[in-house]
Design a protein around this motif. Structure first.
Motif, PDB file in Angstrom:
ATOM      1  N   ASP A 144       0.837  -1.206   0.000  1.00 37.71           N
ATOM      2  CA  ASP A 144       0.000   0.000   0.000  1.00 37.71           C
ATOM      3  C   ASP A 144       0.870   1.254   0.000  1.00 37.71           C
ATOM      4  OD1 ASP A 144      -2.390  -1.411  -0.016  1.00 37.71           O
ATOM      5  OD2 ASP A 144      -2.754  -1.165   2.142  1.00 37.71           O
ATOM      6  N   LYS A 145       1.930   1.245   0.797  1.00 44.84           N
ATOM      7  CA  LYS A 145       2.840   2.393   0.845  1.00 44.84           C
ATOM      8  C   LYS A 145       3.511   2.612  -0.503  1.00 44.84           C
ATOM      9  CE  LYS A 145       3.980   2.072   5.768  1.00 44.84           C
ATOM     10  NZ  LYS A 145       5.038   1.801   6.754  1.00 44.84           N
ATOM     11  N   GLU A 146       3.983   1.529  -1.117  1.00 46.67           N
ATOM     12  CA  GLU A 146       4.647   1.632  -2.424  1.00 46.67           C
ATOM     13  C   GLU A 146       3.697   2.172  -3.490  1.00 46.67           C
ATOM     14  OE1 GLU A 146       7.468  -2.293  -1.610  1.00 46.67           O
ATOM     15  OE2 GLU A 146       5.896  -2.369  -3.144  1.00 46.67           O
ATOM     16  N   VAL A 147       2.481   1.630  -3.514  1.00 49.81           N
ATOM     17  CA  VAL A 147       1.511   2.057  -4.524  1.00 49.81           C
ATOM     18  C   VAL A 147       1.041   3.479  -4.249  1.00 49.81           C
ATOM     19  CG1 VAL A 147      -0.785   1.601  -5.490  1.00 49.81           C
ATOM     20  CG2 VAL A 147       0.846  -0.273  -5.191  1.00 49.81           C
ATOM     21  N   GLY A 148       0.874   3.828  -2.989  1.00 49.14           N
ATOM     22  CA  GLY A 148       0.501   5.210  -2.657  1.00 49.14           C
ATOM     23  C   GLY A 148       1.528   6.204  -3.156  1.00 49.14           C
ATOM     24  N   ALA A 149       2.804   5.898  -2.955  1.00 48.07           N
ATOM     25  CA  ALA A 149       3.873   6.778  -3.443  1.00 48.07           C
ATOM     26  C   ALA A 149       3.896   6.806  -4.975  1.00 48.07           C
ATOM     27  CB  ALA A 149       5.225   6.306  -2.898  1.00 48.07           C
ATOM     28  N   ILE A 158       1.315   6.291  -7.069  1.00 49.69           N
ATOM     29  CA  ILE A 158       0.165   7.050  -7.558  1.00 49.69           C
ATOM     30  C   ILE A 158       0.395   8.547  -7.353  1.00 49.69           C
ATOM     31  CG2 ILE A 158      -2.308   7.513  -7.199  1.00 49.69           C
ATOM     32  CD1 ILE A 158      -1.600   4.812  -8.663  1.00 49.69           C
ATOM     33  N   THR A 159       0.952   8.918  -6.210  1.00 53.12           N
ATOM     34  CA  THR A 159       1.259  10.327  -5.958  1.00 53.12           C
ATOM     35  C   THR A 159       2.205  10.857  -7.029  1.00 53.12           C
ATOM     36  OG1 THR A 159       0.925  10.045  -3.578  1.00 53.12           O
ATOM     37  CG2 THR A 159       2.224  11.962  -4.294  1.00 53.12           C
ATOM     38  N   ARG A 160       3.245  10.085  -7.347  1.00 57.77           N
ATOM     39  CA  ARG A 160       4.192  10.506  -8.381  1.00 57.77           C
ATOM     40  C   ARG A 160       3.510  10.624  -9.740  1.00 57.77           C
ATOM     41  NH1 ARG A 160       7.781   6.205 -10.545  1.00 57.77           N
ATOM     42  NH2 ARG A 160       6.498   6.461 -12.377  1.00 57.77           N
ATOM     43  N   ASP A 186       4.374  13.018 -13.068  1.00 55.10           N
ATOM     44  CA  ASP A 186       4.428  12.480 -14.422  1.00 55.10           C
ATOM     45  C   ASP A 186       3.277  12.942 -15.305  1.00 55.10           C
ATOM     46  OD1 ASP A 186       6.710  11.055 -13.679  1.00 55.10           O
ATOM     47  OD2 ASP A 186       5.554   9.283 -13.115  1.00 55.10           O
ATOM     48  N   CYS A 187       2.083  13.052 -14.757  1.00 57.23           N
ATOM     49  CA  CYS A 187       0.894  13.315 -15.577  1.00 57.23           C
ATOM     50  C   CYS A 187      -0.049  14.351 -14.975  1.00 57.23           C
ATOM     51  CB  CYS A 187       0.137  12.004 -15.790  1.00 57.23           C
ATOM     52  SG  CYS A 187       1.123  10.665 -16.459  1.00 57.23           S
ATOM     53  N   PRO A 188       0.454  15.437 -14.387  1.00 56.59           N
ATOM     54  CA  PRO A 188      -0.467  16.373 -13.724  1.00 56.59           C
ATOM     55  C   PRO A 188      -1.442  17.058 -14.684  1.00 56.59           C
ATOM     56  CG  PRO A 188       1.739  17.304 -13.821  1.00 56.59           C
ATOM     57  CD  PRO A 188       1.840  15.871 -14.271  1.00 56.59           C
ATOM     58  N   GLN A 189      -0.978  17.447 -15.871  1.00 54.46           N
ATOM     59  CA  GLN A 189      -1.867  18.121 -16.819  1.00 54.46           C
ATOM     60  C   GLN A 189      -2.962  17.172 -17.306  1.00 54.46           C
ATOM     61  OE1 GLN A 189       1.551  18.149 -17.289  1.00 54.46           O
ATOM     62  NE2 GLN A 189       1.991  20.243 -16.656  1.00 54.46           N
TER      63      GLN A 189
END
Length: 149
Positions: free
Chosen positions: A76-81, A83-85, A90-93
């Protein structure tokens, strides 16, 4: 058996077409493709493992799994980090555009990302063999006769 192979080939082609990027892609598709393109193989496997861990929590499946609470917490910690990235670096726009177009499109983009993650595991020969082992007990003559109608 030829009809069954044709059916399987058709399914594979439909899946490949669904994952391809059309010229006029929606913001959902652009967002999903951005996230998928931003992942490396290890990260796709992490996501697929996280999905497996979640499915293994089902009361009827958990007896077959050795996933511990500690393993689930770590993933969960790995995936949370991750997804945040993906969303913020990587894809904010693409994320903002998909969210503006339709809040549900973000959910659809994550479904597509899950499919990409699972595809990483499905290409492994051992997984393919395990998924097709049921065919030893399948009556293809009955299926082919039905398809011939």
């Amino acid at each position: 058996m030829k009809g069954t192979k044709t059916l399987l080939l058709s399914i594979a082609l439909m899946a490949a077409t669904a994952l391809s990027s059309p010229a006029q892609a929606s913001s959902t598709e652009r967002f999903a493709h951005c996230m998928a393109d931003s992942l490396n193989g290890k990260e796709r496997k992490q996501l697929a493992g996280w999905i497996f861990f979640a499915m293994a929590a089902h009361p009827e499946i958990s007896p077959y799994s050795q996933v511990t609470d500690e393993m689930r917490l770590q993933r969960d910690k790995e995936v949370g980090a991750l997804i945040t990235r993906l969303l913020t670096q990587d894809c904010p726009q693409q994320f903002v555009m998909a969210q503006k177009e339709n809040p549900q499109s973000v959910e659809k983009a994550f479904e597509m990302l899950g499919q990409v993650a699972m595809q990483e595991l499905m290409t492994n020969p051992a997984v393919g063999q395990a998924l097709s082992s049921y065919s030893r007990f399948t009556d293809f003559s009955k299926i082919n006769s039905l398809m011939a109608q």
